[in-house]
Design an enzyme around this catalytic site. Sequence first.
Site, PDB file in Angstrom:
ATOM      1  N   SER A   1      -7.041 -38.136  49.120  1.00 21.07           N
ATOM      2  CA  SER A   1      -5.952 -37.518  48.355  1.00 21.07           C
ATOM      3  C   SER A   1      -4.887 -38.522  47.926  1.00 21.07           C
ATOM      4  O   SER A   1      -3.915 -38.155  47.274  1.00 21.07           O
ATOM      5  CB  SER A   1      -5.297 -36.397  49.180  1.00 21.07           C
ATOM      6  OG  SER A   1      -4.764 -36.914  50.380  1.00 21.07           O
TER       7      SER A   1
ATOM      8  N   ASN B   1      -0.006 -32.522  59.977  1.00 19.40           N
ATOM      9  CA  ASN B   1       0.213 -31.149  59.510  1.00 19.40           C
ATOM     10  C   ASN B   1       1.685 -30.834  59.278  1.00 19.40           C
ATOM     11  O   ASN B   1       2.048 -30.241  58.257  1.00 19.40           O
ATOM     12  CB  ASN B   1      -0.404 -30.147  60.498  1.00 19.40           C
ATOM     13  CG  ASN B   1      -1.920 -30.255  60.532  1.00 19.40           C
ATOM     14  OD1 ASN B   1      -2.513 -30.954  59.707  1.00 19.40           O
ATOM     15  ND2 ASN B   1      -2.553 -29.576  61.482  1.00 19.40           N
TER      16      ASN B   1
ATOM     17  N   THR C   1      13.677  -5.614  16.099  1.00 15.75           N
ATOM     18  CA  THR C   1      12.835  -4.977  17.114  1.00 15.75           C
ATOM     19  C   THR C   1      11.487  -4.777  16.433  1.00 15.75           C
ATOM     20  O   THR C   1      11.435  -4.589  15.211  1.00 15.75           O
ATOM     21  CB  THR C   1      13.393  -3.608  17.587  1.00 15.75           C
ATOM     22  OG1 THR C   1      13.440  -2.733  16.457  1.00 15.75           O
ATOM     23  CG2 THR C   1      14.790  -3.739  18.182  1.00 15.75           C
ATOM     24  N   HIS C   2      10.438  -4.861  17.197  1.00 19.70           N
ATOM     25  CA  HIS C   2       9.071  -4.808  16.627  1.00 19.70           C
ATOM     26  C   HIS C   2       8.882  -5.863  15.541  1.00 19.70           C
ATOM     27  O   HIS C   2       8.044  -5.689  14.652  1.00 19.70           O
ATOM     28  CB  HIS C   2       8.744  -3.422  16.050  1.00 19.70           C
ATOM     29  CG  HIS C   2       9.086  -2.288  16.942  1.00 19.70           C
ATOM     30  ND1 HIS C   2       8.200  -1.736  17.842  1.00 19.70           N
ATOM     31  CD2 HIS C   2      10.252  -1.611  17.121  1.00 19.70           C
ATOM     32  CE1 HIS C   2       8.776  -0.762  18.507  1.00 19.70           C
ATOM     33  NE2 HIS C   2      10.040  -0.665  18.094  1.00 19.70           N
TER      34      HIS C   2
ATOM     35  N   SER D   1       2.086 -34.048   8.337  1.00 21.25           N
ATOM     36  CA  SER D   1       0.646 -33.842   8.231  1.00 21.25           C
ATOM     37  C   SER D   1       0.021 -35.081   7.600  1.00 21.25           C
ATOM     38  O   SER D   1       0.605 -35.710   6.725  1.00 21.25           O
ATOM     39  CB  SER D   1       0.366 -32.612   7.365  1.00 21.25           C
ATOM     40  OG  SER D   1      -0.964 -32.680   6.874  1.00 21.25           O
TER      41      SER D   1
ATOM     42  N   LYS E   1       4.418 -31.053   4.474  1.00 19.74           N
ATOM     43  CA  LYS E   1       4.532 -30.376   5.762  1.00 19.74           C
ATOM     44  C   LYS E   1       5.489 -31.059   6.728  1.00 19.74           C
ATOM     45  O   LYS E   1       5.592 -32.274   6.783  1.00 19.74           O
ATOM     46  CB  LYS E   1       3.147 -30.316   6.453  1.00 19.74           C
ATOM     47  CG  LYS E   1       2.120 -29.491   5.721  1.00 19.74           C
ATOM     48  CD  LYS E   1       2.118 -28.019   6.058  1.00 19.74           C
ATOM     49  CE  LYS E   1       1.813 -27.704   7.484  1.00 19.74           C
ATOM     50  NZ  LYS E   1       0.393 -27.728   7.774  1.00 19.74           N
TER      51      LYS E   1
ATOM     52  N   GLU F   1       5.612 -25.924  19.427  1.00 16.21           N
ATOM     53  CA  GLU F   1       4.283 -25.359  19.698  1.00 16.21           C
ATOM     54  C   GLU F   1       3.773 -25.777  21.075  1.00 16.21           C
ATOM     55  O   GLU F   1       3.162 -24.992  21.803  1.00 16.21           O
ATOM     56  CB  GLU F   1       3.299 -25.801  18.608  1.00 16.21           C
ATOM     57  CG  GLU F   1       3.624 -25.200  17.252  1.00 16.21           C
ATOM     58  CD  GLU F   1       2.817 -25.842  16.133  1.00 16.21           C
ATOM     59  OE1 GLU F   1       2.106 -25.115  15.441  1.00 16.21           O
ATOM     60  OE2 GLU F   1       2.888 -27.074  15.950  1.00 16.21           O
TER      61      GLU F   1
ATOM     62  N   TYR G   1      -3.295 -24.375  59.639  1.00 15.01           N
ATOM     63  CA  TYR G   1      -3.623 -25.325  58.576  1.00 15.01           C
ATOM     64  C   TYR G   1      -5.123 -25.367  58.331  1.00 15.01           C
ATOM     65  O   TYR G   1      -5.923 -25.372  59.272  1.00 15.01           O
ATOM     66  CB  TYR G   1      -3.127 -26.735  58.957  1.00 15.01           C
ATOM     67  CG  TYR G   1      -3.503 -27.800  57.919  1.00 15.01           C
ATOM     68  CD1 TYR G   1      -2.698 -28.035  56.820  1.00 15.01           C
ATOM     69  CD2 TYR G   1      -4.686 -28.534  58.042  1.00 15.01           C
ATOM     70  CE1 TYR G   1      -3.053 -28.976  55.865  1.00 15.01           C
ATOM     71  CE2 TYR G   1      -5.044 -29.479  57.091  1.00 15.01           C
ATOM     72  CZ  TYR G   1      -4.222 -29.693  56.000  1.00 15.01           C
ATOM     73  OH  TYR G   1      -4.569 -30.616  55.058  1.00 15.01           O
TER      74      TYR G   1
ATOM     75  N   LYS H   1      -1.160 -29.683  46.020  1.00 12.83           N
ATOM     76  CA  LYS H   1      -0.262 -30.654  45.370  1.00 12.83           C
ATOM     77  C   LYS H   1      -0.490 -30.817  43.885  1.00 12.83           C
ATOM     78  O   LYS H   1       0.477 -30.783  43.097  1.00 12.83           O
ATOM     79  CB  LYS H   1      -0.394 -32.009  46.072  1.00 12.83           C
ATOM     80  CG  LYS H   1       0.129 -31.952  47.492  1.00 12.83           C
ATOM     81  CD  LYS H   1      -0.209 -33.170  48.296  1.00 12.83           C
ATOM     82  CE  LYS H   1      -0.128 -32.859  49.774  1.00 12.83           C
ATOM     83  NZ  LYS H   1      -1.185 -31.889  50.215  1.00 12.83           N
TER      84      LYS H   1
HETATM   85  N1  ARG Z   1      -3.700 -34.955  53.202  1.00 13.24           N
HETATM   86  C1  ARG Z   1      -3.527 -33.786  53.993  1.00 13.24           C
HETATM   87  C2  ARG Z   1      -2.979 -32.642  53.135  1.00 13.24           C
HETATM   88  O1  ARG Z   1      -2.501 -32.888  52.101  1.00 13.24           O
HETATM   89  C3  ARG Z   1      -2.584 -34.058  55.110  1.00 13.24           C
HETATM   90  C4  ARG Z   1      -2.764 -33.172  56.296  1.00 13.24           C
HETATM   91  C5  ARG Z   1      -4.071 -33.443  56.961  1.00 13.24           C
HETATM   92  N2  ARG Z   1      -4.171 -32.759  58.192  1.00 13.24           N
HETATM   93  C6  ARG Z   1      -5.322 -32.644  58.802  1.00 13.24           C
HETATM   94  N3  ARG Z   1      -5.356 -31.988  59.917  1.00 13.24           N
HETATM   95  N4  ARG Z   1      -6.429 -33.107  58.292  1.00 13.24           N
HETATM   96  O2  ARG Z   1      -3.041 -31.517  53.500  1.00 13.24           O
END
Ligand code: ARG
Length: 483
Positions: free
Chosen positions: A48, A135, A180-181, A302, A308, A315, A342, A350
């Site tokens: 990650s 965690n 309206t509308h 354009s 244009k 947009e 978790y 993310k």
């Molecule tokens: N990269 C992990 C995440 O974004 C971090 C936490 C990982 N924890 C674990 N027990 N593997 O969630």
Amino acid sequence: MTADSSNASGKSAPAGQAPSGQAPSGQAMWGGRFSAKPAELMQAINVSIGFDRRLAAQDLEGSRAHAAMLQKVGVITSADEAAIQKGLADIAAEMAEGTFPFREEFEDIHMNVEARLRELIGPVAGRLHTARSRNDQVALDFRMWVREACDRTIDQLKLLQAALVGKAEAHAATLMPGFTHMQTAQPVTFGHHLMAYVEMFGRDASRFADARARMNECPLGAAALAGSPFPIDRGMTAKALRFDRPTANSLDTVADRDFALESLAAATICAVHLSRLAEEIVIWMTPQFGFIRLSDAFTTGSSIMPQKKNPDAAELVRAKAGRLLAAFTQLTVVMKGLPMTYSKDMQEDKVPTFEAFDALELSLGAMAGMVGDLEPDVGRMAAAAGAGFSTATDLADWLVRTLDLPFRDAHHITGAAVKRAEQLGCDLPGLPLAELQALEPRIDRGVYDVLTPAASAASRKSYGGTAPDQVRTQIQRWKESLA
Ligand code: ARG
């Protein structure tokens, strides 16, 4: 984003560094239980660092607060803490310079920082992770990132509101048709129309503020899920990291991401508001409407049609709402049905969140720029304000007020007047008095005072109405609250 990850191949570690999947000590990060390296595909799906490197600043700040707290409660010595703080500061400097080595073999931002710390200060680096788990660490980092994103968004919303208020003040009495509308309804002022969006964006800002207030509890110290056997001071780290208090349930702390969901919901609603203003800009800019001109800064030409001037920025703002809703939907589905606490699913929190706030930031910036730039064609707007028999309601109201007719009868007479004007090819103010008296003999010249768009708008003095004085009252209120 900080430095790039061009050296993060994940296959060959740079000279003098540990082989794939291993800490520099020669041990896999998760200790002695594993003897074989992960499959390449395992690493590919697991890694990650490509995206959670955006949590680098939060990760370092959290670690510095954690180390200070461990020292304060006597879990690590002052000398160890000093070495850790020095190493973390050096890492921060590397990140600022763009020399920090983000490496895929260390999976995520947390282990990249820890591995680098070990390279810089030796085995004492291993003491930093006492009474902590990835965690609660990721829950902290991500929460701080989202908190900052909410703050930035609130600031941007205020800038956009200020741009709208500024335009509204200049055009508090500029007439335009209200719809309206999408049909001409009654004359309103352009200032009033713009101030409608100020209200929407004000509620958006308050939604982000609400989400921020609810999320402002510190996850650090929940550890893996059950809390810590060490005598940690969660109040101390919460305070150092600008939280109101520590979270109250360690399981909930590592298990939920509702702070991100709530922020994405607020972001989605905000993007929907933006898309509506963007759509109006697109419509107003058409030659058929011709209500506004937009500067070259936010339009494109354009490649084939020289005449244009395209409202591309508007947009794209209109379209970004799709991304925002997609992000909210994506994270909602990731979280749905997850058992406590978790699960690695949550690593997927993310990317949608980062992308959503990136898109929102661009949209808010572009919209503030467009609003500042746009110039209404006051004459065209005023002409349109009077078209479509827009003061018919004013005629009906006059009949009620002056002749004491029941509104239904007044409505009927007005309908007949509109029909007659249509036959004669004139507008309501242009209808001869004799024509009006043919419909209701008691009508006199006084009626013409209410039939112009300006009189119509000025008459709507009820609180929150479109009368220029009312609009100015609201502008003043917002100017004070935005100052
Ligand atoms: N990269 C992990 C995440 O974004 C971090 C936490 C990982 N924890 C674990 N027990 N593997 O969630």
